[in-house]
Design an enzyme around this catalytic site. Structure first.
Site, PDB file in Angstrom:
ATOM      1  N   ASN A  46      -2.955 -10.436   1.837  1.00 50.65           N
ATOM      2  CA  ASN A  46      -1.520 -10.277   2.069  1.00 50.65           C
ATOM      3  C   ASN A  46      -1.282  -9.815   3.500  1.00 50.65           C
ATOM      4  O   ASN A  46      -2.076  -9.055   4.072  1.00 50.65           O
ATOM      5  CB  ASN A  46      -0.853  -9.360   1.035  1.00 50.65           C
ATOM      6  CG  ASN A  46      -1.502  -8.002   0.880  1.00 50.65           C
ATOM      7  OD1 ASN A  46      -2.684  -7.848   1.117  1.00 50.65           O
ATOM      8  ND2 ASN A  46      -0.726  -7.017   0.475  1.00 50.65           N
ATOM      9  N   ASN A  49       5.201  -7.388   6.853  1.00 48.07           N
ATOM     10  CA  ASN A  49       6.003  -7.434   8.069  1.00 48.07           C
ATOM     11  C   ASN A  49       7.045  -6.325   8.010  1.00 48.07           C
ATOM     12  O   ASN A  49       7.537  -5.999   6.921  1.00 48.07           O
ATOM     13  CB  ASN A  49       6.693  -8.809   8.156  1.00 48.07           C
ATOM     14  CG  ASN A  49       7.274  -9.067   9.526  1.00 48.07           C
ATOM     15  OD1 ASN A  49       8.317  -8.531   9.905  1.00 48.07           O
ATOM     16  ND2 ASN A  49       6.599  -9.886  10.296  1.00 48.07           N
ATOM     17  N   ALA A  50       7.405  -5.778   9.176  1.00 47.25           N
ATOM     18  CA  ALA A  50       8.427  -4.731   9.230  1.00 47.25           C
ATOM     19  C   ALA A  50       9.748  -5.241   8.647  1.00 47.25           C
ATOM     20  O   ALA A  50      10.519  -4.475   8.070  1.00 47.25           O
ATOM     21  CB  ALA A  50       8.626  -4.269  10.671  1.00 47.25           C
ATOM     22  N   CYS A  57       2.053 -13.145   0.396  1.00 42.72           N
ATOM     23  CA  CYS A  57       1.010 -12.734  -0.558  1.00 42.72           C
ATOM     24  C   CYS A  57      -0.343 -13.344  -0.188  1.00 42.72           C
ATOM     25  O   CYS A  57      -0.418 -14.403   0.459  1.00 42.72           O
ATOM     26  CB  CYS A  57       1.360 -13.205  -1.962  1.00 42.72           C
ATOM     27  SG  CYS A  57       2.766 -12.380  -2.706  1.00 42.72           S
ATOM     28  N   GLU A  59      -2.503 -14.812  -2.172  1.00 46.40           N
ATOM     29  CA  GLU A  59      -2.752 -16.108  -2.820  1.00 46.40           C
ATOM     30  C   GLU A  59      -2.170 -17.248  -1.998  1.00 46.40           C
ATOM     31  O   GLU A  59      -2.807 -18.279  -1.786  1.00 46.40           O
ATOM     32  CB  GLU A  59      -2.114 -16.138  -4.222  1.00 46.40           C
ATOM     33  CG  GLU A  59      -2.682 -15.123  -5.180  1.00 46.40           C
ATOM     34  CD  GLU A  59      -1.931 -13.793  -5.138  1.00 46.40           C
ATOM     35  OE1 GLU A  59      -1.525 -13.348  -4.041  1.00 46.40           O
ATOM     36  OE2 GLU A  59      -1.766 -13.202  -6.212  1.00 46.40           O
ATOM     37  N   CYS A  94       2.151 -12.997  -8.385  1.00 41.04           N
ATOM     38  CA  CYS A  94       3.616 -12.988  -8.540  1.00 41.04           C
ATOM     39  C   CYS A  94       4.105 -14.384  -8.936  1.00 41.04           C
ATOM     40  O   CYS A  94       3.369 -15.376  -8.862  1.00 41.04           O
ATOM     41  CB  CYS A  94       4.302 -12.516  -7.254  1.00 41.04           C
ATOM     42  SG  CYS A  94       4.419 -13.775  -5.963  1.00 41.04           S
ATOM     43  N   CYS A  97       3.844 -17.155  -6.240  1.00 43.23           N
ATOM     44  CA  CYS A  97       2.466 -17.653  -6.058  1.00 43.23           C
ATOM     45  C   CYS A  97       2.047 -18.547  -7.212  1.00 43.23           C
ATOM     46  O   CYS A  97       1.348 -19.551  -7.013  1.00 43.23           O
ATOM     47  CB  CYS A  97       1.491 -16.495  -5.893  1.00 43.23           C
ATOM     48  SG  CYS A  97       1.679 -15.671  -4.291  1.00 43.23           S
TER      49      CYS A  97
HETATM   50  N1  THU Z   1       1.078  -9.212  -3.307  1.00 53.74           N
HETATM   51  C1  THU Z   1       0.152 -10.208  -3.193  1.00 53.74           C
HETATM   52  O1  THU Z   1      -0.506 -10.358  -2.165  1.00 53.74           O
HETATM   53  N2  THU Z   1       0.006 -11.043  -4.251  1.00 53.74           N
HETATM   54  C2  THU Z   1       0.742 -10.996  -5.396  1.00 53.74           C
HETATM   55  O2  THU Z   1       0.725 -11.920  -6.188  1.00 53.74           O
HETATM   56  C3  THU Z   1       1.546  -9.798  -5.669  1.00 53.74           C
HETATM   57  C4  THU Z   1       1.893  -8.990  -4.481  1.00 53.74           C
HETATM   58  C5  THU Z   1       1.294  -8.338  -2.148  1.00 53.74           C
HETATM   59  C6  THU Z   1       2.619  -8.543  -1.490  1.00 53.74           C
HETATM   60  C7  THU Z   1       2.828  -7.208  -0.818  1.00 53.74           C
HETATM   61  O3  THU Z   1       2.174  -7.241   0.440  1.00 53.74           O
HETATM   62  C8  THU Z   1       2.109  -6.227  -1.719  1.00 53.74           C
HETATM   63  O4  THU Z   1       1.258  -6.993  -2.538  1.00 53.74           O
HETATM   64  C9  THU Z   1       3.032  -5.390  -2.588  1.00 53.74           C
HETATM   65  O5  THU Z   1       3.919  -6.190  -3.283  1.00 53.74           O
END
Ligand code: THU
Length: 146
Positions: A46, A49-50, A57, A59, A94, A97
């Site tokens: 992941n 960003n500000a 994500c 994935e 999520c 994704c």
């Molecule tokens: N995140 C992922 O990288 N994959 C997911 O499927 C769920 C959430 C990341 C996004 C964000 O950087 C952090 O987890 C918290 O939501």
């Protein structure tokens, strides 16, 4: 059942990639490794960003990397996630994704692995995570992959 691919290798690559996650805001560090039909593995973490919605994500970072390299079909993905390198939960992908995975696979065949360690993981098909899904074949004229 015969092992069609090396689960532990895929999980190890996701764990390695997790170390490179850029997650200063959530402090939830995610790594993903995607095995494509070609046999190649692509990884992603992941990247936050500000301006929060601009983050991506793990994935999707991995899948877009593979697709941008010319790959079109996902065989499996391994995902690890947790705070400060501690993978206490099976980090589920999520909804966005899941839909991105759907674009590049047969959901009945694609394997999703949620891992804590190379030995401790759960595995399912994308169809279990995204039932009755919408995909390219539902759009007239877009049944094939460009
Ligand atoms: N995140 C992922 O990288 N994959 C997911 O499927 C769920 C959430 C990341 C996004 C964000 O950087 C952090 O987890 C918290 O939501």
């Amino acid at each position: 059942m015969e092992k069609d691919f090396d689960r532990e290798e895929l999980i190890r690559k996701a764990l390695e990639q997790q170390k490179k996650a850029y997650a200063p805001y959530s402090e939830f560090f995610v790594g993903a490794a995607v095995l494509m039909d070609s046999g190649k593995i692509y990884t992603g973490s992941n990247v936050e960003n500000a301006s929060f919605p601009a983050g991506c994500c793990a994935e999707r970072t991995a899948i877009y990397h593979a697709v941008a390299c010319g790959e079109r079909k996902i065989r499996a993905i391994a995902i690890v996630g947790g705070r400060k390198g501690e993978n206490r939960t099976y980090a589920a992908p999520c909804g966005v994704c899941r839909q991105v995975m759907r674009e590049f696979c047969n959901p009945k065949e694609m394997t999703v692995i949620l891992a804590k360690t190379p030995e401790d993981y759960r595995e399912m098909k994308l169809e279990d995570l995204l039932p009755m899904s919408f995909g390219p074949e539902h759009l007239p004229g877009f049944g094939g992959k460009a």
